[in-house]
Design a protein around this motif. Structure first.
Motif, PDB file in Angstrom:
ATOM      1  N   ALA A  92       0.803  -1.220   0.000  1.00 31.14           N
ATOM      2  CA  ALA A  92       0.000   0.000   0.000  1.00 31.14           C
ATOM      3  C   ALA A  92       0.835   1.269   0.000  1.00 31.14           C
ATOM      4  CB  ALA A  92      -0.933   0.009   1.211  1.00 31.14           C
ATOM      5  N   ASP A  93       2.135   1.147   0.286  1.00 33.60           N
ATOM      6  CA  ASP A  93       2.996   2.325   0.442  1.00 33.60           C
ATOM      7  C   ASP A  93       3.948   2.558  -0.720  1.00 33.60           C
ATOM      8  OD1 ASP A  93       1.855   2.568   2.984  1.00 33.60           O
ATOM      9  OD2 ASP A  93       3.422   1.342   3.914  1.00 33.60           O
ATOM     10  N   ARG A  94       3.912   1.719  -1.740  1.00 36.21           N
ATOM     11  CA  ARG A  94       4.955   1.773  -2.757  1.00 36.21           C
ATOM     12  C   ARG A  94       4.953   3.084  -3.555  1.00 36.21           C
ATOM     13  NH1 ARG A  94       4.115  -4.473  -4.658  1.00 36.21           N
ATOM     14  NH2 ARG A  94       2.002  -3.655  -4.889  1.00 36.21           N
ATOM     15  N   GLU A  95       3.786   3.482  -4.073  1.00 37.02           N
ATOM     16  CA  GLU A  95       3.757   4.714  -4.864  1.00 37.02           C
ATOM     17  C   GLU A  95       4.144   5.922  -4.024  1.00 37.02           C
ATOM     18  OE1 GLU A  95       0.985   2.552  -5.047  1.00 37.02           O
ATOM     19  OE2 GLU A  95       1.725   1.638  -6.900  1.00 37.02           O
ATOM     20  N   THR A  96       3.640   5.974  -2.805  1.00 35.46           N
ATOM     21  CA  THR A  96       3.939   7.112  -1.927  1.00 35.46           C
ATOM     22  C   THR A  96       5.424   7.192  -1.615  1.00 35.46           C
ATOM     23  OG1 THR A  96       1.736   6.959  -0.917  1.00 35.46           O
ATOM     24  CG2 THR A  96       3.413   8.176   0.297  1.00 35.46           C
ATOM     25  N   ALA A  97       6.053   6.042  -1.383  1.00 35.02           N
ATOM     26  CA  ALA A  97       7.486   6.028  -1.069  1.00 35.02           C
ATOM     27  C   ALA A  97       8.307   6.594  -2.219  1.00 35.02           C
ATOM     28  CB  ALA A  97       7.933   4.604  -0.741  1.00 35.02           C
ATOM     29  N   LEU A  98       7.919   6.281  -3.447  1.00 34.81           N
ATOM     30  CA  LEU A  98       8.631   6.821  -4.604  1.00 34.81           C
ATOM     31  C   LEU A  98       8.349   8.306  -4.784  1.00 34.81           C
ATOM     32  CD1 LEU A  98       8.111   3.918  -7.159  1.00 34.81           C
ATOM     33  CD2 LEU A  98      10.298   4.664  -6.209  1.00 34.81           C
ATOM     34  N   GLN A  99       7.101   8.682  -4.668  1.00 29.46           N
ATOM     35  CA  GLN A  99       6.741  10.081  -4.866  1.00 29.46           C
ATOM     36  C   GLN A  99       7.387  10.989  -3.830  1.00 29.46           C
ATOM     37  OE1 GLN A  99       2.498   9.528  -4.705  1.00 29.46           O
ATOM     38  NE2 GLN A  99       2.295   9.189  -6.907  1.00 29.46           N
ATOM     39  N   ASN A 100       7.539  10.496  -2.595  1.00 26.44           N
ATOM     40  CA  ASN A 100       8.136  11.284  -1.521  1.00 26.44           C
ATOM     41  C   ASN A 100       9.662  11.228  -1.511  1.00 26.44           C
ATOM     42  OD1 ASN A 100       5.560  11.930  -0.695  1.00 26.44           O
ATOM     43  ND2 ASN A 100       5.536  10.520   1.052  1.00 26.44           N
ATOM     44  N   GLY A 101      10.246  10.383  -2.360  1.00 24.15           N
ATOM     45  CA  GLY A 101      11.694  10.264  -2.378  1.00 24.15           C
ATOM     46  C   GLY A 101      12.257   9.479  -1.207  1.00 24.15           C
ATOM     47  N   ASP A 102      11.422   8.648  -0.564  1.00 27.27           N
ATOM     48  CA  ASP A 102      11.906   7.839   0.553  1.00 27.27           C
ATOM     49  C   ASP A 102      12.856   6.748   0.087  1.00 27.27           C
ATOM     50  OD1 ASP A 102      10.296   9.313   2.282  1.00 27.27           O
ATOM     51  OD2 ASP A 102       8.598   7.956   2.030  1.00 27.27           O
ATOM     52  N   VAL A 103      12.717   6.326  -1.162  1.00 26.07           N
ATOM     53  CA  VAL A 103      13.573   5.299  -1.755  1.00 26.07           C
ATOM     54  C   VAL A 103      13.965   5.751  -3.152  1.00 26.07           C
ATOM     55  CG1 VAL A 103      12.553   3.391  -0.439  1.00 26.07           C
ATOM     56  CG2 VAL A 103      11.567   4.037  -2.647  1.00 26.07           C
ATOM     57  N   ASP A 104      15.043   5.162  -3.670  1.00 24.65           N
ATOM     58  CA  ASP A 104      15.506   5.507  -5.014  1.00 24.65           C
ATOM     59  C   ASP A 104      14.849   4.627  -6.077  1.00 24.65           C
ATOM     60  OD1 ASP A 104      17.578   7.597  -4.462  1.00 24.65           O
ATOM     61  OD2 ASP A 104      18.285   6.003  -3.161  1.00 24.65           O
ATOM     62  N   PHE A 105      14.644   3.366  -5.763  1.00 25.90           N
ATOM     63  CA  PHE A 105      13.813   2.508  -6.603  1.00 25.90           C
ATOM     64  C   PHE A 105      13.214   1.406  -5.741  1.00 25.90           C
ATOM     65  CE2 PHE A 105      18.108   0.672  -7.419  1.00 25.90           C
ATOM     66  CZ  PHE A 105      17.900  -0.678  -7.137  1.00 25.90           C
ATOM     67  N   ILE A 106      12.157   0.808  -6.247  1.00 24.96           N
ATOM     68  CA  ILE A 106      11.437  -0.226  -5.510  1.00 24.96           C
ATOM     69  C   ILE A 106      11.420  -1.493  -6.335  1.00 24.96           C
ATOM     70  CG2 ILE A 106       9.165  -0.988  -4.687  1.00 24.96           C
ATOM     71  CD1 ILE A 106       8.597   1.833  -3.814  1.00 24.96           C
ATOM     72  N   ILE A 107      11.838  -2.584  -5.700  1.00 27.12           N
ATOM     73  CA  ILE A 107      11.760  -3.903  -6.325  1.00 27.12           C
ATOM     74  C   ILE A 107      11.139  -4.821  -5.286  1.00 27.12           C
ATOM     75  CG2 ILE A 107      14.217  -4.223  -5.784  1.00 27.12           C
ATOM     76  CD1 ILE A 107      14.254  -6.166  -8.244  1.00 27.12           C
ATOM     77  N   ALA A 108       9.806  -4.949  -5.357  1.00 30.49           N
ATOM     78  CA  ALA A 108       9.055  -5.573  -4.275  1.00 30.49           C
ATOM     79  C   ALA A 108       7.837  -6.296  -4.827  1.00 30.49           C
ATOM     80  CB  ALA A 108       8.634  -4.509  -3.242  1.00 30.49           C
ATOM     81  N   SER A 109       8.073  -7.341  -5.647  1.00 32.58           N
ATOM     82  CA  SER A 109       6.980  -8.065  -6.324  1.00 32.58           C
ATOM     83  C   SER A 109       5.943  -7.059  -6.828  1.00 32.58           C
ATOM     84  CB  SER A 109       6.348  -9.109  -5.403  1.00 32.58           C
ATOM     85  OG  SER A 109       5.895  -8.559  -4.181  1.00 32.58           O
ATOM     86  N   TYR A 110       6.439  -6.075  -7.574  1.00 32.08           N
ATOM     87  CA  TYR A 110       5.673  -4.896  -7.974  1.00 32.08           C
ATOM     88  C   TYR A 110       5.167  -5.077  -9.404  1.00 32.08           C
ATOM     89  CZ  TYR A 110       4.878   0.210  -7.482  1.00 32.08           C
ATOM     90  OH  TYR A 110       4.332   1.474  -7.349  1.00 32.08           O
ATOM     91  N   SER A 111       3.925  -5.538  -9.535  1.00 34.43           N
ATOM     92  CA  SER A 111       3.362  -5.808 -10.857  1.00 34.43           C
ATOM     93  C   SER A 111       3.067  -4.509 -11.600  1.00 34.43           C
ATOM     94  CB  SER A 111       2.079  -6.629 -10.730  1.00 34.43           C
ATOM     95  OG  SER A 111       2.350  -7.892 -10.164  1.00 34.43           O
ATOM     96  N   ILE A 112       3.448  -4.486 -12.863  1.00 37.32           N
ATOM     97  CA  ILE A 112       3.209  -3.317 -13.706  1.00 37.32           C
ATOM     98  C   ILE A 112       1.754  -3.327 -14.172  1.00 37.32           C
ATOM     99  CG2 ILE A 112       3.885  -2.125 -15.826  1.00 37.32           C
ATOM    100  CD1 ILE A 112       6.570  -3.649 -15.650  1.00 37.32           C
TER     101      ILE A 112
END
Length: 280
Positions: A92-112
């Motif tokens: 539930a937090d993946r998009e927010t983490a990227l938009q806020n700059g909390d992480v540089d990239f996300i690789i977390a069983s993240y379906s396109i």
């Protein structure tokens, strides 16, 4: 994993470091390096509770397919393993983490999918999974998705898996959301729910754990195609750089080695490496 040596010119290293810093809006990366010397930092979002995908071990180390792919990609961007900070990023937090700059990239069983692409950009795909069901080993009442009508189905908040089943196969299924897959697994074991749904790669990892061997089984249903991508902040030029790293990972044999070592013990028959930029 192979890591790029610190042989690039200083100007190129500085440019790369600035690029990564731009992705991490809060300064989560240190732009003093990025050339593999170990002095720069990069923050990668992963799952902490998915055996075989992204798991934080009791000793504080990390294991799983996404962890190994992240190490390879970070290496190609100029960061050694000691320079990587893994940050738990729930569905539930993946998009927010990227938009806020909390992480540089996300690789977390993240379906396109199209909805997510409105909010973030994706590199990849680097893996093709299929949605399936995990049920108790002694349960003979569920062999098709339609059998979930009038039964309770668990999935994780922020994941689309359970809603897909309800929309397409079993409109009368009761949906139970939990914060993580471990919580869903406990609910399944305790008969609070009748099935857990998510990607077969994730389910296979859970079923293969020593404490769960013989207690659960995969239904063996390919309910959807799940193209795993690496999420980056929208508009970032990291997308192209990560795609180059993924293509190299496949061509030099590292991708196959990671998948064999990750899924071989679980007996999970994974799909061949997908072609970058093509979704199935």
């Amino acid at each position: 994993m192979k890591f790029r040596k610190a042989s690039a010119a200083a100007a190129a290293a500085a440019a790369l470091a600035l690029t990564v810093t731009a992705c991490g809006g809060d300064g989560s990366t240190d732009d003093s390096a990025g050339d593999g010397s170990g002095t720069g930092k990069i923050t990668v979002g992963i799952k902490f509770d998915q055996p075989g995908i992204g798991l934080k071990e009791p000793d504080g180390s990390f294991s799983g397919m996404d962890v190994e792919v992240a190490k390879y990609v970070a290496g190609e961007l100029g960061y050694d393993e000691k320079s990587i900070t893994f940050k738990e990023t729930k569905s539930a937090d993946r998009e927010t983490a990227l938009q806020n700059g909390d992480v540089d990239f996300i690789i977390a069983s993240y379906s396109i999918n199209d909805e997510r692409k409105q909010k973030v950009d994706f590199a990849g795909p680097y893996f093709l999974a299929h949605q399936d069901l995990l049920v108790r080993a002694d349960d003979t009442s569920i062999s098709e998705a339609t059998d979930l009508n009038t039964k309770n189905l668990c999935s994780v908040t922020g994941s689309t898996s359970a809603q897909n089943v309800k929309n397409d196969f079993a409109k009368d299924a009761g949906l139970v959301n939990r914060g993580g897959y471990s919580e869903c697994l406990g609910a399944l074991q305790n008969k609070v729910v009748d099935a857990l749904t998510t990607d077969d790669s994730i389910l296979a990892g859970y079923a293969a754990q020593d404490q769960y061997k013989g207690k659960f089984k995969l239904a063996g249903l390919n309910l959807s195609n799940e193209n795993y991508g690496i999420g980056v902040k929208k508009g970032s030029d990291l997308t192209a750089k990560i795609n180059e790293a993924l293509e190299k990972m496949v061509s030099d044999g590292s991708w196959q080695k990671v998948m064999d070592e990750t899924f071989g013990p679980a007996g999970y028959e994974f799909e061949p490496a997908p072609k970058i930029g093509e979704l199935k």
